[in-house]
Design a protein around this motif. Sequence first.
Motif, PDB file in Angstrom:
ATOM      1  N   HIS A  66     -45.972  64.912 135.898  1.00 47.14           N
ATOM      2  CA  HIS A  66     -45.444  66.208 136.346  1.00 47.14           C
ATOM      3  C   HIS A  66     -43.936  66.118 136.496  1.00 47.14           C
ATOM      4  CE1 HIS A  66     -45.156  70.081 138.225  1.00 47.14           C
ATOM      5  NE2 HIS A  66     -44.580  69.547 139.301  1.00 47.14           N
ATOM      6  N   ASN A  67     -43.268  67.158 136.046  1.00 43.04           N
ATOM      7  CA  ASN A  67     -41.819  67.240 136.144  1.00 43.04           C
ATOM      8  C   ASN A  67     -41.500  68.654 136.623  1.00 43.04           C
ATOM      9  OD1 ASN A  67     -39.123  68.056 135.099  1.00 43.04           O
ATOM     10  ND2 ASN A  67     -39.086  65.952 134.328  1.00 43.04           N
ATOM     11  N   VAL A  68     -40.900  68.781 137.801  1.00 40.28           N
ATOM     12  CA  VAL A  68     -40.644  70.093 138.401  1.00 40.28           C
ATOM     13  C   VAL A  68     -39.756  70.938 137.507  1.00 40.28           C
ATOM     14  CG1 VAL A  68     -39.630  71.301 140.374  1.00 40.28           C
ATOM     15  CG2 VAL A  68     -41.003  69.253 140.736  1.00 40.28           C
ATOM     16  N   SER A  69     -38.699  70.352 136.984  1.00 43.82           N
ATOM     17  CA  SER A  69     -37.772  71.088 136.121  1.00 43.82           C
ATOM     18  C   SER A  69     -38.490  71.576 134.858  1.00 43.82           C
ATOM     19  CB  SER A  69     -36.583  70.203 135.750  1.00 43.82           C
ATOM     20  OG  SER A  69     -35.736  70.862 134.864  1.00 43.82           O
ATOM     21  N   LEU A  70     -39.287  70.704 134.268  1.00 44.42           N
ATOM     22  CA  LEU A  70     -40.038  71.081 133.066  1.00 44.42           C
ATOM     23  C   LEU A  70     -41.022  72.198 133.390  1.00 44.42           C
ATOM     24  CD1 LEU A  70     -40.613  70.317 130.064  1.00 44.42           C
ATOM     25  CD2 LEU A  70     -42.514  68.979 130.964  1.00 44.42           C
ATOM     26  N   SER A  71     -41.690  72.108 134.523  1.00 47.67           N
ATOM     27  CA  SER A  71     -42.638  73.138 134.936  1.00 47.67           C
ATOM     28  C   SER A  71     -41.952  74.503 135.060  1.00 47.67           C
ATOM     29  CB  SER A  71     -43.275  72.735 136.265  1.00 47.67           C
ATOM     30  OG  SER A  71     -44.173  73.715 136.706  1.00 47.67           O
ATOM     31  N   GLU A  72     -40.758  74.505 135.633  1.00 47.99           N
ATOM     32  CA  GLU A  72     -40.001  75.758 135.759  1.00 47.99           C
ATOM     33  C   GLU A  72     -39.598  76.296 134.393  1.00 47.99           C
ATOM     34  OE1 GLU A  72     -36.810  74.537 138.301  1.00 47.99           O
ATOM     35  OE2 GLU A  72     -38.080  74.569 140.107  1.00 47.99           O
ATOM     36  N   ASP A  73     -39.172  75.408 133.496  1.00 49.32           N
ATOM     37  CA  ASP A  73     -38.791  75.841 132.150  1.00 49.32           C
ATOM     38  C   ASP A  73     -39.992  76.376 131.377  1.00 49.32           C
ATOM     39  OD1 ASP A  73     -36.189  75.119 132.695  1.00 49.32           O
ATOM     40  OD2 ASP A  73     -36.260  73.246 131.554  1.00 49.32           O
ATOM     41  N   VAL A  74     -41.142  75.733 131.540  1.00 54.07           N
ATOM     42  CA  VAL A  74     -42.359  76.217 130.877  1.00 54.07           C
ATOM     43  C   VAL A  74     -42.704  77.616 131.390  1.00 54.07           C
ATOM     44  CG1 VAL A  74     -44.868  75.854 130.704  1.00 54.07           C
ATOM     45  CG2 VAL A  74     -43.309  73.948 130.292  1.00 54.07           C
ATOM     46  N   ALA A  75     -42.518  77.850 132.678  1.00 51.94           N
ATOM     47  CA  ALA A  75     -42.789  79.187 133.234  1.00 51.94           C
ATOM     48  C   ALA A  75     -41.875  80.235 132.617  1.00 51.94           C
ATOM     49  CB  ALA A  75     -42.629  79.171 134.757  1.00 51.94           C
ATOM     50  N   VAL A 106     -37.559  71.305 126.525  1.00 52.03           N
ATOM     51  CA  VAL A 106     -39.005  71.242 126.788  1.00 52.03           C
ATOM     52  C   VAL A 106     -39.718  70.561 125.626  1.00 52.03           C
ATOM     53  CG1 VAL A 106     -41.105  72.599 127.157  1.00 52.03           C
ATOM     54  CG2 VAL A 106     -38.993  73.234 128.336  1.00 52.03           C
ATOM     55  N   VAL A 107     -39.397  70.948 124.398  1.00 53.03           N
ATOM     56  CA  VAL A 107     -40.037  70.329 123.233  1.00 53.03           C
ATOM     57  C   VAL A 107     -39.738  68.832 123.202  1.00 53.03           C
ATOM     58  CG1 VAL A 107     -40.024  70.197 120.710  1.00 53.03           C
ATOM     59  CG2 VAL A 107     -40.152  72.414 121.829  1.00 53.03           C
ATOM     60  N   GLU A 108     -38.489  68.453 123.386  1.00 53.06           N
ATOM     61  CA  GLU A 108     -38.125  67.031 123.351  1.00 53.06           C
ATOM     62  C   GLU A 108     -38.848  66.250 124.450  1.00 53.06           C
ATOM     63  OE1 GLU A 108     -33.866  66.641 123.342  1.00 53.06           O
ATOM     64  OE2 GLU A 108     -33.693  67.926 121.585  1.00 53.06           O
ATOM     65  N   HIS A 109     -38.912  66.819 125.647  1.00 53.53           N
ATOM     66  CA  HIS A 109     -39.581  66.132 126.751  1.00 53.53           C
ATOM     67  C   HIS A 109     -41.076  65.967 126.456  1.00 53.53           C
ATOM     68  CE1 HIS A 109     -40.023  64.838 130.943  1.00 53.53           C
ATOM     69  NE2 HIS A 109     -41.219  65.394 130.835  1.00 53.53           N
TER      70      HIS A 109
END
Length: 121
Positions: A66-75, A106-109
């Motif tokens: 889980h990555n908080v920043s990634l989760s926000e970007d996915v939203a 997001v894609v790279e991560h």
Amino acid sequence: MSLASYVNGETNWPRISLLTHAIELALKAYVIHAVESGSHSAPAKPPANHDLESWYQIAVDFGLPHNVSLSEDVAVLNSLHEPHFARYPQPPIRPVPDLSVIPDQVVEHLMSECLPVIFPR
């Protein structure tokens, strides 16, 4: 060949559509791999096809870090992907975020997290 985020000052929606679709496919591949490898059971009720947030949550439940920043970007991207806004743009009813960096990150991560699990060396 890279695609510009903006063309003539307008968002390059085909680029955003392709990147959000790549995100969807990466998340689904991660979940399907977890089910087919036997480490998890299939979700009782899979999310709607284009719901990036729900697919991300299932992937996290199945072991994706889980990555908080990634989760926000996915939203943020989900608000454009799920209703097909990126595929069929219309005049926005709310401000559209700066999309010059978010989809790429997001894609790279996800690729760096998902590919080694799905295709171990």
